[in-house]
Write an enzyme that holds these catalytic residues in place. Sequence first.
Site, PDB file in Angstrom:
ATOM      1  N   LYS A 169       0.850  -1.194   0.000  1.00 16.30           N
ATOM      2  CA  LYS A 169       0.000   0.000   0.000  1.00 16.30           C
ATOM      3  C   LYS A 169       0.885   1.243   0.000  1.00 16.30           C
ATOM      4  O   LYS A 169       1.976   1.221   0.546  1.00 16.30           O
ATOM      5  CB  LYS A 169      -0.850   0.025   1.281  1.00 16.30           C
ATOM      6  CG  LYS A 169      -2.243  -0.538   1.138  1.00 16.30           C
ATOM      7  CD  LYS A 169      -3.066  -0.078   2.331  1.00 16.30           C
ATOM      8  CE  LYS A 169      -4.298  -0.926   2.544  1.00 16.30           C
ATOM      9  NZ  LYS A 169      -4.968  -0.597   3.808  1.00 16.30           N
TER      10      LYS A 169
ATOM     11  N   ARG B  93     -17.366  -0.520  13.786  1.00 18.46           N
ATOM     12  CA  ARG B  93     -18.143   0.729  13.727  1.00 18.46           C
ATOM     13  C   ARG B  93     -19.589   0.476  13.348  1.00 18.46           C
ATOM     14  O   ARG B  93     -20.475   1.237  13.719  1.00 18.46           O
ATOM     15  CB  ARG B  93     -17.511   1.695  12.723  1.00 18.46           C
ATOM     16  CG  ARG B  93     -16.211   2.291  13.213  1.00 18.46           C
ATOM     17  CD  ARG B  93     -15.438   2.917  12.107  1.00 18.46           C
ATOM     18  NE  ARG B  93     -15.065   1.910  11.111  1.00 18.46           N
ATOM     19  CZ  ARG B  93     -14.181   2.080  10.149  1.00 18.46           C
ATOM     20  NH1 ARG B  93     -13.584   3.243  10.015  1.00 18.46           N
ATOM     21  NH2 ARG B  93     -13.877   1.108   9.303  1.00 18.46           N
TER      22      ARG B  93
ATOM     23  N   SER C  93      -9.539   6.460   8.996  1.00 17.36           N
ATOM     24  CA  SER C  93      -8.319   7.139   8.530  1.00 17.36           C
ATOM     25  C   SER C  93      -8.491   7.551   7.068  1.00 17.36           C
ATOM     26  O   SER C  93      -8.045   8.624   6.655  1.00 17.36           O
ATOM     27  CB  SER C  93      -7.112   6.206   8.642  1.00 17.36           C
ATOM     28  OG  SER C  93      -6.901   5.815   9.967  1.00 17.36           O
TER      29      SER C  93
HETATM   30  O1  PNS Z   1      -6.435  -0.890  10.049  1.00 16.32           O
HETATM   31  P1  PNS Z   1      -6.612  -1.998   9.058  1.00 16.32           P
HETATM   32  O2  PNS Z   1      -5.948  -1.661   7.773  1.00 16.32           O
HETATM   33  O3  PNS Z   1      -8.057  -2.390   8.906  1.00 16.32           O
HETATM   34  O4  PNS Z   1      -5.839  -3.289   9.678  1.00 16.32           O
HETATM   35  C1  PNS Z   1      -5.821  -4.506   8.990  1.00 16.32           C
HETATM   36  C2  PNS Z   1      -4.822  -5.488   9.631  1.00 16.32           C
HETATM   37  C3  PNS Z   1      -3.454  -4.844   9.742  1.00 16.32           C
HETATM   38  C4  PNS Z   1      -5.295  -5.857  11.014  1.00 16.32           C
HETATM   39  C5  PNS Z   1      -4.762  -6.761   8.761  1.00 16.32           C
HETATM   40  O5  PNS Z   1      -4.580  -6.390   7.413  1.00 16.32           O
HETATM   41  C6  PNS Z   1      -3.660  -7.718   9.147  1.00 16.32           C
HETATM   42  O6  PNS Z   1      -3.691  -8.313  10.191  1.00 16.32           O
HETATM   43  N1  PNS Z   1      -2.652  -7.854   8.259  1.00 16.32           N
HETATM   44  C7  PNS Z   1      -1.484  -8.703   8.519  1.00 16.32           C
HETATM   45  C8  PNS Z   1      -1.447  -9.872   7.542  1.00 16.32           C
HETATM   46  C9  PNS Z   1      -2.328 -11.003   8.032  1.00 16.32           C
HETATM   47  O7  PNS Z   1      -2.119 -11.552   9.094  1.00 16.32           O
HETATM   48  N2  PNS Z   1      -3.328 -11.364   7.202  1.00 16.32           N
HETATM   49  C10 PNS Z   1      -4.237 -12.442   7.541  1.00 16.32           C
HETATM   50  C11 PNS Z   1      -5.373 -12.023   8.473  1.00 16.32           C
HETATM   51  S1  PNS Z   1      -6.376 -10.790   7.748  1.00 16.32           S
END
Ligand code: PNS
Length: 174
Positions: free
Chosen positions: A46, A95, A133
């Site tokens: 990203k 939310r 955000s």
């Molecule tokens: O604030 P966000 O972007 O909604 O957070 C998303 C997050 C960071 C919690 C999620 O993308 C994540 O845990 N990413 C790490 C990769 C992972 O473990 N993926 C599998 C579970 S979704």
Amino acid sequence: MVNDGPLVAIYPGSFDPVTNGHLDLIRRSAGLADRLIVAVLNNTSKQPLFSVEERTGMLREVTAGLDGVEVDSFDGLLVDYAERRGARAIVRGIRGVSDYETERQMALLNGHLRPGTETIFLMAGAEHSFLSSGMVKEVIKLGGDVSGLVPGVVWRRLQGISTSGRARAGIVRP
Ligand code: PNS
């Protein structure tokens, strides 16, 4: 996984940037866990507004007065990071119904990948339930005022971006 002893919880996210909604959740979950690790995902795919260092820096400033709260960043799978940090709970905010399905899938997937991992869902406060955000960034990009939506330290950083015209020009990295 050991299911007794102090409860270490991880509140993971992009936090690009941290909002007042995140901060409310940090405060509330810090009161539930013995130790709370606010963990910023280092997501190379990203293009964020703020670098991981900037995001963790702002999070450290806004959580400085909170006992038992640590700020960190992580790469890769959340459950692997949770394993390394000895955390058995993940905190996520909901939310509204639009968050629910994604969060449900994420919680089940994490529980499948690392059995025993629990996700604690906290309902976003009513005053924050419209806040994200992404929307903060959209408002800033279009020259709007986000005071009251983000902590002061973040507001000041965003003002710098907004007044420099970079956000309006669509250049997202400060
Ligand atoms: O604030 P966000 O972007 O909604 O957070 C998303 C997050 C960071 C919690 C999620 O993308 C994540 O845990 N990413 C790490 C990769 C992972 O473990 N993926 C599998 C579970 S979704």
